[in-house]
Design a protein around this motif. Sequence first.
Motif, PDB file in Angstrom:
ATOM      1  N   VAL A 404       0.838  -1.202   0.000  1.00  0.00           N
ATOM      2  CA  VAL A 404       0.000   0.000   0.000  1.00  0.00           C
ATOM      3  C   VAL A 404       0.872   1.250   0.000  1.00  0.00           C
ATOM      4  O   VAL A 404       0.673   2.179  -0.794  1.00  0.00           O
ATOM      5  N   PHE A 405       1.855   1.272   0.904  1.00  0.00           N
ATOM      6  CA  PHE A 405       2.725   2.443   1.018  1.00  0.00           C
ATOM      7  C   PHE A 405       3.519   2.665  -0.274  1.00  0.00           C
ATOM      8  O   PHE A 405       3.733   3.802  -0.698  1.00  0.00           O
ATOM      9  N   ARG A 406       3.961   1.578  -0.916  1.00  0.00           N
ATOM     10  CA  ARG A 406       4.728   1.715  -2.156  1.00  0.00           C
ATOM     11  C   ARG A 406       3.863   2.317  -3.259  1.00  0.00           C
ATOM     12  O   ARG A 406       4.342   3.123  -4.056  1.00  0.00           O
ATOM     13  N   GLY A 407       2.608   1.884  -3.340  1.00  0.00           N
ATOM     14  CA  GLY A 407       1.717   2.455  -4.345  1.00  0.00           C
ATOM     15  C   GLY A 407       1.560   3.951  -4.171  1.00  0.00           C
ATOM     16  O   GLY A 407       1.358   4.680  -5.139  1.00  0.00           O
ATOM     17  N   ALA A 408       1.651   4.416  -2.929  1.00  0.00           N
ATOM     18  CA  ALA A 408       1.568   5.849  -2.638  1.00  0.00           C
ATOM     19  C   ALA A 408       2.919   6.544  -2.768  1.00  0.00           C
ATOM     20  O   ALA A 408       3.013   7.756  -2.585  1.00  0.00           O
ATOM     21  N   GLY A 409       3.958   5.777  -3.067  1.00  0.00           N
ATOM     22  CA  GLY A 409       5.298   6.357  -3.156  1.00  0.00           C
ATOM     23  C   GLY A 409       5.910   6.636  -1.799  1.00  0.00           C
ATOM     24  O   GLY A 409       6.948   7.290  -1.701  1.00  0.00           O
ATOM     25  N   ASP A 410       5.294   6.116  -0.731  1.00  0.00           N
ATOM     26  CA  ASP A 410       5.785   6.339   0.634  1.00  0.00           C
ATOM     27  C   ASP A 410       6.650   5.142   1.031  1.00  0.00           C
ATOM     28  O   ASP A 410       6.142   4.124   1.499  1.00  0.00           O
ATOM     29  N   THR A 411       7.938   5.239   0.806  1.00  0.00           N
ATOM     30  CA  THR A 411       8.825   4.099   1.033  1.00  0.00           C
ATOM     31  C   THR A 411       9.890   4.338   2.103  1.00  0.00           C
ATOM     32  O   THR A 411      10.460   3.380   2.623  1.00  0.00           O
ATOM     33  N   LEU A 412      10.156   5.590   2.451  1.00  0.00           N
ATOM     34  CA  LEU A 412      11.269   5.888   3.354  1.00  0.00           C
ATOM     35  C   LEU A 412      10.998   5.404   4.777  1.00  0.00           C
ATOM     36  O   LEU A 412      11.782   4.640   5.349  1.00  0.00           O
ATOM     37  N   VAL A 413       9.889   5.843   5.368  1.00  0.00           N
ATOM     38  CA  VAL A 413       9.597   5.484   6.755  1.00  0.00           C
ATOM     39  C   VAL A 413       9.399   3.975   6.922  1.00  0.00           C
ATOM     40  O   VAL A 413       9.942   3.376   7.864  1.00  0.00           O
ATOM     41  N   PRO A 414       8.636   3.305   6.045  1.00  0.00           N
ATOM     42  CA  PRO A 414       8.515   1.849   6.186  1.00  0.00           C
ATOM     43  C   PRO A 414       9.859   1.131   6.142  1.00  0.00           C
ATOM     44  O   PRO A 414      10.037   0.111   6.819  1.00  0.00           O
ATOM     45  N   SER A 415      10.805   1.662   5.373  1.00  0.00           N
ATOM     46  CA  SER A 415      12.127   1.035   5.323  1.00  0.00           C
ATOM     47  C   SER A 415      12.828   1.132   6.672  1.00  0.00           C
ATOM     48  O   SER A 415      13.456   0.164   7.135  1.00  0.00           O
ATOM     49  N   PHE A 416      12.727   2.278   7.331  1.00  0.00           N
ATOM     50  CA  PHE A 416      13.334   2.425   8.658  1.00  0.00           C
ATOM     51  C   PHE A 416      12.617   1.560   9.694  1.00  0.00           C
ATOM     52  O   PHE A 416      13.236   1.064  10.639  1.00  0.00           O
ATOM     53  N   MET A 417      11.318   1.370   9.514  1.00  0.00           N
ATOM     54  CA  MET A 417      10.582   0.482  10.414  1.00  0.00           C
ATOM     55  C   MET A 417      11.093  -0.954  10.305  1.00  0.00           C
ATOM     56  O   MET A 417      11.281  -1.646  11.307  1.00  0.00           O
ATOM     57  N   SER A 418      11.349  -1.396   9.064  1.00  0.00           N
ATOM     58  CA  SER A 418      11.888  -2.737   8.861  1.00  0.00           C
ATOM     59  C   SER A 418      13.293  -2.859   9.438  1.00  0.00           C
ATOM     60  O   SER A 418      13.657  -3.886  10.023  1.00  0.00           O
ATOM     61  N   LEU A 419      14.090  -1.793   9.259  1.00  0.00           N
ATOM     62  CA  LEU A 419      15.442  -1.779   9.834  1.00  0.00           C
ATOM     63  C   LEU A 419      15.400  -1.982  11.339  1.00  0.00           C
ATOM     64  O   LEU A 419      16.138  -2.803  11.898  1.00  0.00           O
ATOM     65  N   PHE A 420      14.522  -1.241  11.994  1.00  0.00           N
ATOM     66  CA  PHE A 420      14.404  -1.348  13.451  1.00  0.00           C
ATOM     67  C   PHE A 420      14.041  -2.771  13.863  1.00  0.00           C
ATOM     68  O   PHE A 420      14.662  -3.341  14.787  1.00  0.00           O
ATOM     69  N   CYS A 421      13.057  -3.352  13.191  1.00  0.00           N
ATOM     70  CA  CYS A 421      12.591  -4.678  13.579  1.00  0.00           C
ATOM     71  C   CYS A 421      13.685  -5.734  13.413  1.00  0.00           C
ATOM     72  O   CYS A 421      13.876  -6.595  14.280  1.00  0.00           O
ATOM     73  N   MET A 422      14.410  -5.665  12.285  1.00  0.00           N
ATOM     74  CA  MET A 422      15.409  -6.692  12.027  1.00  0.00           C
ATOM     75  C   MET A 422      16.613  -6.577  12.956  1.00  0.00           C
ATOM     76  O   MET A 422      17.064  -7.572  13.535  1.00  0.00           O
TER      77      MET A 422
END
Length: 474
Positions: A404-422
Motif C-alpha cells: 500500500v505504502f509503495r503504491g503511494a510512493g511512501d517508502t522511506l519510513v517503512p524502510s526504517f521500520m523494517s530496519l528497526f525490527c530486524m
Amino acid sequence: MGTTKLLEKLRCGEELTLREQALLTIQLSIPAIFAQISSIVMQYIDASMVGHLGADGSAAIGVVASSTWLMGGLCAAASTGFTVQVAQRIGARDRKGARSIVRQGLVAVFLFSCVLMLLGVLFSGGLPVWLGADASICKNASGYFFVYACFLPVLQLNSAAGGMLQCSGNMRLPSMLHIMMCFLDVIFNAVLIFPTREIVISGGAGIKIRIFGAGLGVTGAALGTALAELVTACLMLYFLLIRSPMLHLRRNERLQWKADDLKLAVKIALPVGFEQVVMCGAQIMSTRIVAPLGTIAIAANSLSVTAESLCYMPGYGIGTAATTLIGQSIGAGRKDLTRRLGWLTTGLGMLVMTWSGFLLFFGAPFMIGLLTPDAAIRALGTRILRIEAFAEPMYAASIVASGVFRGAGDTLVPSFMSLFCMWAVRIPLSAFLAVSYGLQGVWVAMCVELCVRGVIFLIRLKGTRWQKNMAQVS
C-alpha cells in the motif's frame, strides 16, 4: 464486472461500491498470488532436486541464499521506482507518459543489474568462506552464486517487465508466464542437475529408457533456473513492448531521459533498496548465527525458509495488487479510495495468511518432507516451521501494508521500520536464543520480530502520515 471495466471506472472518477472495491481487489490479487507462488515453487523444485543429492547440496544453496535474496531484492527495488510511476501514469490516463517511463525504466534497471552482476561475479569465490560455511560445501556454494550473478540482468528485466504489466492492470499474463517458468525449471533442472541415467519401466520386458543428464549438481540447479528465467523474460518483454494495448512501443516515440522521472524513481526505489540491504544483511547475519550450528541446521534452516515461503507468497501477491490499486487511485486523483483500499487489501492479506498459517502448522512434516529425504533435517524442519506458523497473520499485515505504502510512493519510513525490527529485535534475540536453543531459538526470534513488525505497520496504516507523503507523478 471484469477487472478492466472496474479499473476504468476508478480512472474515470466514477463511484465504486464496497462490493466493487472488494471484487477488484480479489480479481487483481488472485493472478498476483499465483505469480508469487510460482516463484516459490521454483525454489521448491531446486531444493527438492538438490536435496536428493544429500545434505551438503542443500547446505551449499542455503549458505548463499541470503546473498541471492539481497541481489534479487535490489533488482526488485530498482524496478519499483518505475513500476509505481507506470501505475500512476495509467491512473492519470496518460498512456504516452507511461510508455516513456517504460523505456527509461527498462534501460536504467538493465544498466543497474549489470553493475550488480559484476560485483556478484567478483565476490562469488570468497562469499561462502566469509559466511562461515564448512569447507566441504564452499565450492558448490560459490558455483551456485556465480551462475546466479551472471544471470542477474535477465532476472532484472523479467522483474521489471512483469511489474510494469501488473501495474497496468494486467495481472493474468505475468501469472501465466511465471507458471510456465516453473515447468521449464523442472525440465532444465532434470537435465542439468543429474547425470545420464537409465529408468526401468516395469512390465513384461522391463523396458529401459536412457535419460541424458549433464550431472552438474548444485551448479546445474542454478543454471536450470537461470535458463527458465531467460525464456520467461524474453516472453515478458515481448508482451510488454509489442502486445500490450497501453504500453507497447510506438515507432514515433523515442527514448528520452527526463530528470523528473528519474529523480522520482530514485526517491521511490532508494528506500526500498535500502530496506532490501537491511533485511538481507540481517539474513546474512542470521546465516552466520546458524552456520556454527552444523550442516543439518543449515540445511534445515534453508529448506524451512523455502517451505514457509509458500505460505507467505499470497501476502506478496495481494501486496502487488495493493500497489497497483493505490498507484492508479493516486494517479486518477482518487485519494478518497486510498485509505479504504489500503485497509481492504491488508485485511484480505491477513485473512488469507491466517489460513495459510493453519496449513503450515499441520502440514509442516509433509512440506519439509517434499524437499529432503534426510530424517534429521525433516524432524528439525518440522519443529521450526510450526513455530513460524504463529507469525503468519501479522507478517501478512506488514507485507500488504508495505505494498500500500509503495503504491503511494511512501517508502522511506517503512524502510526504517523494517530496519528497526530486524536489527533491534530479530538479530539480538536470535544470537541470544541460539546459544541455548539452537535453530529453534533462531526461529522463535524470527516469529517475535514478524509480529512486532506487523503491529507497527498497522499503526502506520491507521494514521494519515503515509497519505501526506504520497509521491505522485506530475
